[in-house]
Design an enzyme around this catalytic site. Sequence first.
Site, PDB file in Angstrom:
ATOM      1  N   ARG A 147       1.050  -1.139   0.065  1.00  0.00           N
ATOM      2  CA  ARG A 147      -0.124   0.060   0.028  1.00  0.00           C
ATOM      3  C   ARG A 147       0.765   1.153  -0.113  1.00  0.00           C
ATOM      4  O   ARG A 147       0.423   2.353   0.587  1.00  0.00           O
ATOM      5  CB  ARG A 147      -0.891   0.027   1.179  1.00  0.00           C
ATOM      6  CG  ARG A 147      -2.002  -1.137   1.150  1.00  0.00           C
ATOM      7  CD  ARG A 147      -2.891  -1.158  -0.010  1.00  0.00           C
ATOM      8  NE  ARG A 147      -3.905  -2.133   0.327  1.00  0.00           N
ATOM      9  CZ  ARG A 147      -3.757  -3.191  -0.337  1.00  0.00           C
ATOM     10  NH1 ARG A 147      -3.041  -3.587  -1.138  1.00  0.00           N
ATOM     11  NH2 ARG A 147      -4.890  -4.046  -0.151  1.00  0.00           N
TER      12      ARG A 147
ATOM     13  N   SER B  48     -11.025  -0.973   2.746  1.00  0.00           N
ATOM     14  CA  SER B  48     -10.405  -1.163   3.842  1.00  0.00           C
ATOM     15  C   SER B  48      -9.870   0.268   4.529  1.00  0.00           C
ATOM     16  O   SER B  48      -9.454   0.862   3.835  1.00  0.00           O
ATOM     17  CB  SER B  48      -9.127  -2.118   3.634  1.00  0.00           C
ATOM     18  OG  SER B  48      -9.445  -3.456   3.503  1.00  0.00           O
TER      19      SER B  48
ATOM     20  N   GLU C 201      -5.314   3.327   5.936  1.00  0.00           N
ATOM     21  CA  GLU C 201      -5.206   3.036   4.318  1.00  0.00           C
ATOM     22  C   GLU C 201      -6.257   4.058   3.397  1.00  0.00           C
ATOM     23  O   GLU C 201      -5.739   4.589   2.773  1.00  0.00           O
ATOM     24  CB  GLU C 201      -5.730   1.759   4.027  1.00  0.00           C
ATOM     25  CG  GLU C 201      -5.515   1.507   2.539  1.00  0.00           C
ATOM     26  CD  GLU C 201      -6.040   0.111   1.884  1.00  0.00           C
ATOM     27  OE1 GLU C 201      -6.000  -0.868   2.612  1.00  0.00           O
ATOM     28  OE2 GLU C 201      -6.799   0.156   1.147  1.00  0.00           O
TER      29      GLU C 201
HETATM   30  N1  EPU Z   1     -11.543 -11.270   9.781  1.00  0.00           N
HETATM   31  C1  EPU Z   1     -12.230 -11.604  11.017  1.00  0.00           C
HETATM   32  N2  EPU Z   1     -13.124 -10.489  11.332  1.00  0.00           N
HETATM   33  C2  EPU Z   1     -13.437  -9.615  10.236  1.00  0.00           C
HETATM   34  C3  EPU Z   1     -12.852  -9.557   9.113  1.00  0.00           C
HETATM   35  C4  EPU Z   1     -11.731 -10.552   8.789  1.00  0.00           C
HETATM   36  O1  EPU Z   1     -12.154 -12.189  11.785  1.00  0.00           O
HETATM   37  O2  EPU Z   1     -14.596  -8.726  10.651  1.00  0.00           O
HETATM   38  C5  EPU Z   1     -10.579 -12.485   9.293  1.00  0.00           C
HETATM   39  C6  EPU Z   1     -10.953 -13.462   8.394  1.00  0.00           C
HETATM   40  O3  EPU Z   1     -11.608 -14.245   8.629  1.00  0.00           O
HETATM   41  C7  EPU Z   1      -9.919 -13.745   7.717  1.00  0.00           C
HETATM   42  C8  EPU Z   1      -8.586 -12.633   8.182  1.00  0.00           C
HETATM   43  O4  EPU Z   1      -9.464 -11.706   8.994  1.00  0.00           O
HETATM   44  O5  EPU Z   1      -9.396 -14.548   8.255  1.00  0.00           O
HETATM   45  C9  EPU Z   1      -8.340 -11.790   6.775  1.00  0.00           C
HETATM   46  O6  EPU Z   1      -9.606 -11.067   6.314  1.00  0.00           O
HETATM   47  P1  EPU Z   1      -9.806 -11.063   4.724  1.00  0.00           P
HETATM   48  O7  EPU Z   1      -9.612 -12.311   3.864  1.00  0.00           O
HETATM   49  O8  EPU Z   1     -11.371 -10.364   4.564  1.00  0.00           O
HETATM   50  O9  EPU Z   1      -8.827  -9.925   4.366  1.00  0.00           O
HETATM   51  P2  EPU Z   1      -8.368  -8.727   4.804  1.00  0.00           P
HETATM   52  O10 EPU Z   1      -6.820  -8.606   5.510  1.00  0.00           O
HETATM   53  O11 EPU Z   1      -9.327  -8.090   5.813  1.00  0.00           O
HETATM   54  C10 EPU Z   1      -7.286  -7.874   2.429  1.00  0.00           C
HETATM   55  C11 EPU Z   1      -7.086  -6.396   1.856  1.00  0.00           C
HETATM   56  C12 EPU Z   1      -8.403  -6.280   1.165  1.00  0.00           C
HETATM   57  C13 EPU Z   1      -8.529  -7.449  -0.040  1.00  0.00           C
HETATM   58  C14 EPU Z   1      -8.628  -8.652   0.783  1.00  0.00           C
HETATM   59  C15 EPU Z   1      -8.847  -9.917  -0.055  1.00  0.00           C
HETATM   60  C16 EPU Z   1      -5.989  -4.918   3.257  1.00  0.00           C
HETATM   61  C17 EPU Z   1      -6.129  -3.800   4.381  1.00  0.00           C
HETATM   62  N3  EPU Z   1      -7.221  -5.445   2.922  1.00  0.00           N
HETATM   63  O12 EPU Z   1      -8.429  -7.730   3.544  1.00  0.00           O
HETATM   64  O13 EPU Z   1      -8.312  -5.139   0.211  1.00  0.00           O
HETATM   65  O14 EPU Z   1      -9.868  -6.997  -0.739  1.00  0.00           O
HETATM   66  O15 EPU Z   1      -7.665  -8.625   1.396  1.00  0.00           O
HETATM   67  O16 EPU Z   1      -7.634 -10.134  -0.774  1.00  0.00           O
HETATM   68  O17 EPU Z   1      -4.875  -5.309   2.794  1.00  0.00           O
HETATM   69  C18 EPU Z   1      -8.668  -2.771   0.389  1.00  0.00           C
HETATM   70  O18 EPU Z   1      -7.623  -2.665   0.169  1.00  0.00           O
HETATM   71  O19 EPU Z   1      -9.412  -1.699   0.445  1.00  0.00           O
HETATM   72  C19 EPU Z   1      -9.251  -4.178   0.467  1.00  0.00           C
HETATM   73  C20 EPU Z   1     -10.651  -4.078   0.555  1.00  0.00           C
END
Ligand code: EPU
Length: 299
Positions: free
Chosen positions: A170, A219, A289
């Site tokens: 990012r 995010s 972010e």
């Molecule tokens: N999780 C929870 N509770 C929640 C949300 C998530 O326990 O309320 C857990 C999920 O179960 C999972 C882990 O946290 O085990 C990661 O969650 P997720 O797979 O949704 O990925 P993320 O790290 O939250 C990142 C990017 C997203 C992208 C997704 C999918 C960042 C900050 N976010 O989300 O990017 O769509 O991976 O690849 O890097 C964005 O940058 O705006 C964005 C949406």
Amino acid sequence: MTWGTLIEAGLVRADVPLDRVTTYKFGGPAQLLAEVDRLGDLDLIAQTLKTDPRPVLTLGRGSNLVISDKGFPGLVVQLGPSFSRIEISAVVRAGGGAGMPQVARAASKSGRLGLEFLVGIPGSVGGGIRQNAGCFGQEISDVIVTAAIYDLGQGRLRTADKAGLDLSYRHSSVGRLEVVIGAAFEASPGEPEHGEERMRSITRWRRDNQPGGTLNAGSVFKNPPGDSAGRIIDSVGLKGLRVGGAEVSARHANFFVAMPGARALDVYRLVQEVATRVEQATGIVLETEIQFAGEFEDH
Ligand code: EPU
């Protein structure tokens, strides 16, 4: 050259509402807004900034942006249609104003694969490069070849290769006064159906795991190394936490949803409240972010 001259010439408009240009659908007006459609427009803006400097905000698709309720006290630069073209050959070229999902779909349709993950990034090519956006284990840095960047401070166009963009999670080297006007991405030959299938599965995953259909800006916080901001915020029990009309999504805790009547200030305060509570509970300092533009402190 003055801003008055550019307003008379029709390149710049004054006091332009911005509430429709972000995915949150709120925020005050731009003091000045330029919709640029030619390189020459950027030259004129650069010359005028030299004589009468203003803060500059380059607007993409507004999918990662919170504009203050008081508006933006400076110049908002928006790329017009001629900077939104997509051309597919051995590489995929797109204007800085093109939407990432459109790039993914156009490439796949023409049998160039590897860019399907862009369907999950609702921003513009320029915004995506500036932030090295990513999803599903891939980032812009994995596919970018070069970017054409106009520096409004110097009044100069430069081409940056991948190393020159200094991309990390990012982050990029694209500065505040720089406008990404176009980019080339690498993609490999493949079957359009395979691309379609992958894009369908990404869209399905997002529908199941992210609060689509609500007003949000993706995010809110960056993920700390090796962890997920959403998981951390959830573990502290903050889903549903509300400040004014802004609420931590019950579906994914790193998305803050704007309810009817929400203001930009509500999101700003919710971000501060969540960051404070997370730090108190876990010691982890979350970094935003999403981008805030305009004044938020002196309300
Ligand atoms: N999780 C929870 N509770 C929640 C949300 C998530 O326990 O309320 C857990 C999920 O179960 C999972 C882990 O946290 O085990 C990661 O969650 P997720 O797979 O949704 O990925 P993320 O790290 O939250 C990142 C990017 C997203 C992208 C997704 C999918 C960042 C900050 N976010 O989300 O990017 O769509 O991976 O690849 O890097 C964005 O940058 O705006 C964005 C949406």
